[in-house]
Design a protein around this motif. Structure first.
Motif, PDB file in Angstrom:
ATOM      1  N   HIS A   1      42.818  39.315  47.352  1.00  0.00           N
ATOM      2  CA  HIS A   1      42.720  40.243  48.475  1.00  0.00           C
ATOM      3  C   HIS A   1      43.970  40.303  49.345  1.00  0.00           C
ATOM      4  O   HIS A   1      43.882  40.580  50.540  1.00  0.00           O
ATOM      5  N   LYS A   2      45.126  40.047  48.752  1.00  0.00           N
ATOM      6  CA  LYS A   2      46.403  40.308  49.412  1.00  0.00           C
ATOM      7  C   LYS A   2      47.489  40.365  48.346  1.00  0.00           C
ATOM      8  O   LYS A   2      47.345  39.780  47.276  1.00  0.00           O
ATOM      9  N   LYS A   3      48.527  41.121  48.628  1.00  0.00           N
ATOM     10  CA  LYS A   3      49.662  41.293  47.704  1.00  0.00           C
ATOM     11  C   LYS A   3      49.198  41.769  46.332  1.00  0.00           C
ATOM     12  O   LYS A   3      49.492  41.167  45.309  1.00  0.00           O
ATOM     13  N   GLY A   4      48.478  42.876  46.307  1.00  0.00           N
ATOM     14  CA  GLY A   4      47.913  43.404  45.068  1.00  0.00           C
ATOM     15  C   GLY A   4      48.953  43.762  44.030  1.00  0.00           C
ATOM     16  O   GLY A   4      48.725  43.601  42.838  1.00  0.00           O
ATOM     17  N   LEU A   5      50.109  44.240  44.476  1.00  0.00           N
ATOM     18  CA  LEU A   5      51.172  44.608  43.541  1.00  0.00           C
ATOM     19  C   LEU A   5      51.646  43.389  42.760  1.00  0.00           C
ATOM     20  O   LEU A   5      51.732  43.415  41.530  1.00  0.00           O
ATOM     21  N   LEU A   6      51.924  42.312  43.460  1.00  0.00           N
ATOM     22  CA  LEU A   6      52.407  41.096  42.812  1.00  0.00           C
ATOM     23  C   LEU A   6      51.319  40.407  41.992  1.00  0.00           C
ATOM     24  O   LEU A   6      51.586  39.883  40.904  1.00  0.00           O
ATOM     25  N   ILE A   7      50.108  40.393  42.503  1.00  0.00           N
ATOM     26  CA  ILE A   7      48.997  39.767  41.790  1.00  0.00           C
ATOM     27  C   ILE A   7      48.712  40.524  40.487  1.00  0.00           C
ATOM     28  O   ILE A   7      48.530  39.916  39.434  1.00  0.00           O
ATOM     29  N   GLY A   8      48.683  41.851  40.554  1.00  0.00           N
ATOM     30  CA  GLY A   8      48.455  42.648  39.353  1.00  0.00           C
ATOM     31  C   GLY A   8      49.576  42.467  38.337  1.00  0.00           C
ATOM     32  O   GLY A   8      49.328  42.356  37.137  1.00  0.00           O
ATOM     33  N   LEU A   9      50.821  42.411  38.822  1.00  0.00           N
ATOM     34  CA  LEU A   9      51.966  42.201  37.933  1.00  0.00           C
ATOM     35  C   LEU A   9      51.899  40.839  37.258  1.00  0.00           C
ATOM     36  O   LEU A   9      52.070  40.729  36.038  1.00  0.00           O
ATOM     37  N   ALA A  10      51.620  39.817  38.028  1.00  0.00           N
ATOM     38  CA  ALA A  10      51.543  38.462  37.466  1.00  0.00           C
ATOM     39  C   ALA A  10      50.396  38.339  36.469  1.00  0.00           C
ATOM     40  O   ALA A  10      50.555  37.758  35.388  1.00  0.00           O
ATOM     41  N   ALA A  11      49.235  38.897  36.809  1.00  0.00           N
ATOM     42  CA  ALA A  11      48.084  38.829  35.900  1.00  0.00           C
ATOM     43  C   ALA A  11      48.362  39.611  34.624  1.00  0.00           C
ATOM     44  O   ALA A  11      48.051  39.146  33.518  1.00  0.00           O
ATOM     45  N   GLY A  12      48.948  40.783  34.746  1.00  0.00           N
ATOM     46  CA  GLY A  12      49.256  41.598  33.574  1.00  0.00           C
ATOM     47  C   GLY A  12      50.259  40.926  32.651  1.00  0.00           C
ATOM     48  O   GLY A  12      50.071  40.873  31.436  1.00  0.00           O
TER      49      GLY A  12
ATOM     50  N   LEU B   1      44.452  48.614  43.621  1.00  0.00           N
ATOM     51  CA  LEU B   1      43.113  49.141  43.902  1.00  0.00           C
ATOM     52  C   LEU B   1      42.159  48.025  44.327  1.00  0.00           C
ATOM     53  O   LEU B   1      41.332  48.218  45.211  1.00  0.00           O
ATOM     54  N   GLY B   2      42.283  46.873  43.695  1.00  0.00           N
ATOM     55  CA  GLY B   2      41.402  45.753  44.010  1.00  0.00           C
ATOM     56  C   GLY B   2      41.571  45.233  45.421  1.00  0.00           C
ATOM     57  O   GLY B   2      40.612  44.807  46.065  1.00  0.00           O
ATOM     58  N   VAL B   3      42.794  45.292  45.928  1.00  0.00           N
ATOM     59  CA  VAL B   3      43.048  44.837  47.299  1.00  0.00           C
ATOM     60  C   VAL B   3      42.409  45.782  48.300  1.00  0.00           C
ATOM     61  O   VAL B   3      41.930  45.356  49.351  1.00  0.00           O
ATOM     62  N   ASN B   4      42.360  47.061  47.979  1.00  0.00           N
ATOM     63  CA  ASN B   4      41.880  48.066  48.925  1.00  0.00           C
ATOM     64  C   ASN B   4      40.375  48.305  48.867  1.00  0.00           C
ATOM     65  O   ASN B   4      39.868  49.172  49.555  1.00  0.00           O
ATOM     66  N   VAL B   5      39.675  47.559  48.043  1.00  0.00           N
ATOM     67  CA  VAL B   5      38.223  47.681  47.935  1.00  0.00           C
ATOM     68  C   VAL B   5      37.576  46.451  48.572  1.00  0.00           C
ATOM     69  O   VAL B   5      38.153  45.371  48.566  1.00  0.00           O
ATOM     70  N   LYS B   6      36.375  46.648  49.110  1.00  0.00           N
ATOM     71  CA  LYS B   6      35.634  45.529  49.695  1.00  0.00           C
ATOM     72  C   LYS B   6      35.560  44.384  48.690  1.00  0.00           C
ATOM     73  O   LYS B   6      35.404  44.581  47.492  1.00  0.00           O
ATOM     74  N   LYS B   7      35.664  43.161  49.170  1.00  0.00           N
ATOM     75  CA  LYS B   7      35.729  41.988  48.315  1.00  0.00           C
ATOM     76  C   LYS B   7      34.445  41.842  47.478  1.00  0.00           C
ATOM     77  O   LYS B   7      33.345  41.742  48.011  1.00  0.00           O
ATOM     78  N   LEU B   8      34.625  41.859  46.152  1.00  0.00           N
ATOM     79  CA  LEU B   8      33.515  41.748  45.220  1.00  0.00           C
ATOM     80  C   LEU B   8      33.493  40.398  44.524  1.00  0.00           C
ATOM     81  O   LEU B   8      32.453  39.896  44.138  1.00  0.00           O
TER      82      LEU B   8
END
Length: 119
Positions: free
Chosen positions: A62-73, A111-118
């Motif tokens: 739930h923060k730094k979605g760009l970096l988290i998505g890049l690292a996970a990918g 997208l995951g950062v901008n959605v309510k925490k699931l």
């Protein structure tokens, strides 16, 4: 610490369920038609999986979605390539699917950062 473990378990259970469903559909398709998907079909299924991967990690952190998505990918792409290499002995790297899948993981992370925490 306990919350992070629960979040990680939720992420991987969700992704394993998606992987099971998509693999079952893919296997049924190959058995019925006796030929493989086109590159577009593979990118569609793989891209959706990478977007879900980025979404789940971005939503969990739930923060730094760009970096988290890049690292996970990146991590999951090279992990899948390593597993494929260890199973077959063939290292096959294509640049276009790599960039498309990682880009979709980044989009999913944002997208995951901008959605309510699931997760």
């Amino acid at each position: 610490m306990k919350q992070k473990v629960k979040s990680g378990i939720k992420i991987y259970v969700f992704l394993i369920l998606y992987l099971t469903v998509s693999t079952t559909i893919y296997t049924i398709y190959i058995n019925k038609t006796n030929h493989d998907f086109s590159i577009f079909g593979k990118l569609l299924i793989g891209g959706f999986a990478y977007m879900l991967l980025g979404f789940t990690y971005g939503n969990a952190v739930h923060k730094k979605g760009l970096l988290i998505g890049l690292a996970a990918g990146l991590a999951h792409f090279f992990l899948i390539e390593l597993i494929y290499f260890l199973c077959t002995g063939i290292f096959h790297f294509e640049v276009l699917p790599f960039f498309i899948n990682v880009l979709l993981a980044v989009v999913g992370g944002m997208l995951g950062v901008n959605v309510k925490k699931l997760f």
